[in-house]
Design an enzyme around this catalytic site. Structure first.
Site, PDB file in Angstrom:
ATOM      1  N   ASP A 166      -2.135  10.919  -2.042  1.00 10.85           N
ATOM      2  CA  ASP A 166      -2.484   9.858  -2.990  1.00 10.85           C
ATOM      3  C   ASP A 166      -2.867  10.429  -4.342  1.00 10.85           C
ATOM      4  O   ASP A 166      -2.748   9.754  -5.367  1.00 10.85           O
ATOM      5  CB  ASP A 166      -3.611   8.994  -2.442  1.00 10.85           C
ATOM      6  CG  ASP A 166      -3.060   8.095  -1.348  1.00 10.85           C
ATOM      7  OD1 ASP A 166      -2.916   8.586  -0.207  1.00 10.85           O
ATOM      8  OD2 ASP A 166      -2.717   6.940  -1.654  1.00 10.85           O
ATOM      9  N   GLN A 176      -1.882   2.146  10.038  1.00  9.15           N
ATOM     10  CA  GLN A 176      -0.608   2.253   9.308  1.00  9.15           C
ATOM     11  C   GLN A 176       0.432   3.036  10.111  1.00  9.15           C
ATOM     12  O   GLN A 176       1.629   2.799   9.964  1.00  9.15           O
ATOM     13  CB  GLN A 176      -0.820   2.943   7.952  1.00  9.15           C
ATOM     14  CG  GLN A 176      -1.553   2.133   6.913  1.00  9.15           C
ATOM     15  CD  GLN A 176      -3.038   2.450   6.917  1.00  9.15           C
ATOM     16  OE1 GLN A 176      -3.610   2.743   7.961  1.00  9.15           O
ATOM     17  NE2 GLN A 176      -3.669   2.381   5.761  1.00  9.15           N
ATOM     18  N   ARG A 196      -7.180  -0.408  -6.794  1.00  9.61           N
ATOM     19  CA  ARG A 196      -7.483   0.652  -5.812  1.00  9.61           C
ATOM     20  C   ARG A 196      -7.694   1.953  -6.595  1.00  9.61           C
ATOM     21  O   ARG A 196      -6.889   2.272  -7.472  1.00  9.61           O
ATOM     22  CB  ARG A 196      -6.353   0.820  -4.787  1.00  9.61           C
ATOM     23  CG  ARG A 196      -6.282  -0.353  -3.798  1.00  9.61           C
ATOM     24  CD  ARG A 196      -5.405  -0.034  -2.608  1.00  9.61           C
ATOM     25  NE  ARG A 196      -6.083   0.772  -1.613  1.00  9.61           N
ATOM     26  CZ  ARG A 196      -5.467   1.334  -0.582  1.00  9.61           C
ATOM     27  NH1 ARG A 196      -4.165   1.203  -0.419  1.00  9.61           N
ATOM     28  NH2 ARG A 196      -6.144   2.045   0.303  1.00  9.61           N
ATOM     29  N   LYS A 222      -4.798   9.857   3.178  1.00 12.23           N
ATOM     30  CA  LYS A 222      -5.429   8.943   4.141  1.00 12.23           C
ATOM     31  C   LYS A 222      -6.486   9.664   4.981  1.00 12.23           C
ATOM     32  O   LYS A 222      -6.271  10.793   5.421  1.00 12.23           O
ATOM     33  CB  LYS A 222      -4.341   8.346   5.027  1.00 12.23           C
ATOM     34  CG  LYS A 222      -4.782   7.384   6.103  1.00 12.23           C
ATOM     35  CD  LYS A 222      -5.683   6.272   5.635  1.00 12.23           C
ATOM     36  CE  LYS A 222      -5.140   5.478   4.468  1.00 12.23           C
ATOM     37  NZ  LYS A 222      -6.189   4.618   3.823  1.00 12.23           N
ATOM     38  N   ARG A 238       0.868  -1.175   0.000  1.00  7.68           N
ATOM     39  CA  ARG A 238       0.000   0.000   0.000  1.00  7.68           C
ATOM     40  C   ARG A 238       0.906   1.227   0.000  1.00  7.68           C
ATOM     41  O   ARG A 238       2.118   1.102   0.121  1.00  7.68           O
ATOM     42  CB  ARG A 238      -1.026   0.008   1.159  1.00  7.68           C
ATOM     43  CG  ARG A 238      -0.697  -0.680   2.429  1.00  7.68           C
ATOM     44  CD  ARG A 238       0.365  -0.035   3.265  1.00  7.68           C
ATOM     45  NE  ARG A 238       0.144   1.387   3.423  1.00  7.68           N
ATOM     46  CZ  ARG A 238       1.095   2.266   3.619  1.00  7.68           C
ATOM     47  NH1 ARG A 238       2.362   1.868   3.707  1.00  7.68           N
ATOM     48  NH2 ARG A 238       0.846   3.552   3.735  1.00  7.68           N
ATOM     49  N   GLY A 239       0.293   2.393  -0.139  1.00  7.95           N
ATOM     50  CA  GLY A 239       1.070   3.622  -0.300  1.00  7.95           C
ATOM     51  C   GLY A 239       1.138   3.940  -1.788  1.00  7.95           C
ATOM     52  O   GLY A 239       1.420   3.041  -2.599  1.00  7.95           O
ATOM     53  N   ALA A 240       0.879   5.207  -2.134  1.00 10.01           N
ATOM     54  CA  ALA A 240       0.690   5.564  -3.545  1.00 10.01           C
ATOM     55  C   ALA A 240       1.870   5.175  -4.450  1.00 10.01           C
ATOM     56  O   ALA A 240       1.677   4.473  -5.456  1.00 10.01           O
ATOM     57  CB  ALA A 240       0.367   7.057  -3.649  1.00 10.01           C
TER      58      ALA A 240
HETATM   59  O1  MRU Z   1      -4.467   3.186   2.280  1.00 11.99           O
HETATM   60  P1  MRU Z   1      -2.993   3.385   2.175  1.00 11.99           P
HETATM   61  O2  MRU Z   1      -2.228   2.832   3.326  1.00 11.99           O
HETATM   62  O3  MRU Z   1      -2.449   2.935   0.834  1.00 11.99           O
HETATM   63  O4  MRU Z   1      -2.831   4.954   2.203  1.00 11.99           O
HETATM   64  C1  MRU Z   1      -1.549   5.515   2.103  1.00 11.99           C
HETATM   65  C2  MRU Z   1      -1.543   6.966   2.274  1.00 11.99           C
HETATM   66  O5  MRU Z   1      -2.556   7.607   2.400  1.00 11.99           O
HETATM   67  C3  MRU Z   1      -0.244   7.644   2.168  1.00 11.99           C
HETATM   68  O6  MRU Z   1      -0.235   8.780   2.951  1.00 11.99           O
HETATM   69  C4  MRU Z   1      -0.057   8.031   0.701  1.00 11.99           C
HETATM   70  O7  MRU Z   1      -0.076   6.907  -0.121  1.00 11.99           O
HETATM   71  C5  MRU Z   1       1.127   8.823   0.383  1.00 11.99           C
HETATM   72  S1  MRU Z   1       2.632   8.262   1.016  1.00 11.99           S
HETATM   73  C6  MRU Z   1       3.599   7.450   0.128  1.00 11.99           C
END
Ligand code: MRU
Length: 347
Positions: free
Chosen positions: A235, A194, A87, A246, A44-46
């Site tokens: 994201d 997270q 996603r 998030k 996960r994470g963009a």
């Molecule tokens: O749902 P997630 O854990 O994928 O959400 C991640 C976030 O919201 C991060 O803040 C976002 O991807 C940017 S950080 C690399």
């Protein structure tokens, strides 16, 4: 160890659902199971899901039996559709898929194997670039941090979220490497924790001091003067500077403004979506009620209770002090300056 890696036709992901209790990897050999891993948040994470999707296209190329360019491209188009739906909010996923599609469509390839090899090369390039970009964002962002600062951070934006090094956490890491003394307040980030699970694990490994806080403690800590700045990731950033991140980010941004605390989003240019004029057009992922009704698999609500679970929110651009990108710090007016940054023109 990278959050997303490739080993001879296999994609290897750190299984982020199992941290901080155990560090294990999961392996994927086809794009369908990889897309499921993205939906299930193994990764996960963009930026990390963008690179994963890039490798997904490489897997799809390898798995396809096609022996003509047209058939291979038809198989890749189908794979792209599957991966794209894994996603919806982080634009990096669609960005990486589009990049791979341009590679596949390149008219200079003579054989399907040319395309297969090119998709693997491009996925590696995306992973390596991602890390280099994080380092550059780290250096730009570290200018905002003074010795002794207390930084409020939301979700996980570290090496796990971005192949390696990190976006907002990368900025914190750079400032730490520069010898600045820091303290991080880590929002635990319900419902999937997270912050408590992943950010705290990364900060502990890096030796950066932190305290985990309940998400609802952020306002109190900012009002009583215990936070110097807020750093979050993104994201998707719309053309006018509205930031999807998030769930809970918007609350922090409004409270930060009320308390006079600077609020920064750290994101690579691949997270900026100039095709969307404002944040209301960003698709917000709705995840299962079960994530809210349980903590680590244990029910926390009476049987039959229902829940809403928007996984992201949109912070209007007026709450941002600046956006930290790999090409520099972008200050308001964001509608004008993000566009300039994207075309390489920060003053
Ligand atoms: O749902 P997630 O854990 O994928 O959400 C991640 C976030 O919201 C991060 O803040 C976002 O991807 C940017 S950080 C690399």
């Amino acid at each position: 160890m990278r959050a997303v890696d490739w080993d001879k036709g296999t994609v290897r992901l750190i299984d982020q659902r199992r941290l901080p209790w155990e560090l294990v990897t999961a392996e994927y050999r086809d794009h369908e199971s990889l897309a499921q891993a993205v939906s299930d948040m193994v990764v996960r994470g963009a930026p990390a899901i963008g690179v994963t999707a890039g490798y997904g296209m490489a897997l799809a190329g390898l798995r396809s039996q096609a022996n003509s360019l047209d058939t291979l491209r038809a198989d890749l188009r189908q794979a792209l559709d599957v991966l794209e739906h894994a996603r919806p909010t982080a634009v990096n996923l669609a960005w990486a898929l589009q990049r791979q599609w341009s590679v596949a469509a390149d008219p200079t390839w003579k054989t399907p194997d040319d395309v297969r090899a090119a998709l693997i090369r491009e996925a590696h390039a995306m992973a390596d670039e991602d890390i280099a970009i994080n380092r550059r964002m780290g250096l730009h962002g570290a200018e905002l941090i003074s010795d002794g600062d207390v930084i409020l951070h939301h979700c996980n934006t570290g090496a796990l979220a971005a192949v390696d090094y990190g976006t907002a956490l990368g900025v914190i890491r750079t400032a730490h490497e520069q010898g600045k003394r820091l303290h991080v307040l880590v929002d635990e980030t319900r419902p999937r924790l997270q912050g408590a699970r992943l950010t705290a694990w990364e900060l502990k490994n890096l030796g950066i001091p932190f305290d985990i806080i309940a998400d609802s403690a952020a306002g109190h800590l900012m009002r009583t003067g215990r936070v110097d700045l807020v750093l979050v990731g993104a994201d998707r950033i719309a053309a006018n500077g509205d930031v999807a991140n998030k769930i809970g980010t918007y609350t922090i941004a409004v409270l930060a403004r009320e308390c006079g605390v600077p609020f920064y989003s750290v994101a690579p240019c691949s997270t900026i979506d100039l095709a969307l004029s404002d944040g209301d057009q960003i698709p917000i992922e709705q995840r299962s009620a079960e994530e809210v009704l349980t903590v680590l698999g244990h029910p926390t609500a009476p049987e039959g209770a229902t829940a809403l679970n928007p996984a992201f929110d949109v912070t209007p651009s007026r709450y941002l002090t600046a956006v930290v990108t790999e090409v520099g710090l972008v200050y308001p007016p964001l509608a004008r300056n993000l566009r300039r940054a994207m075309s390489g023109g920060i003053e």
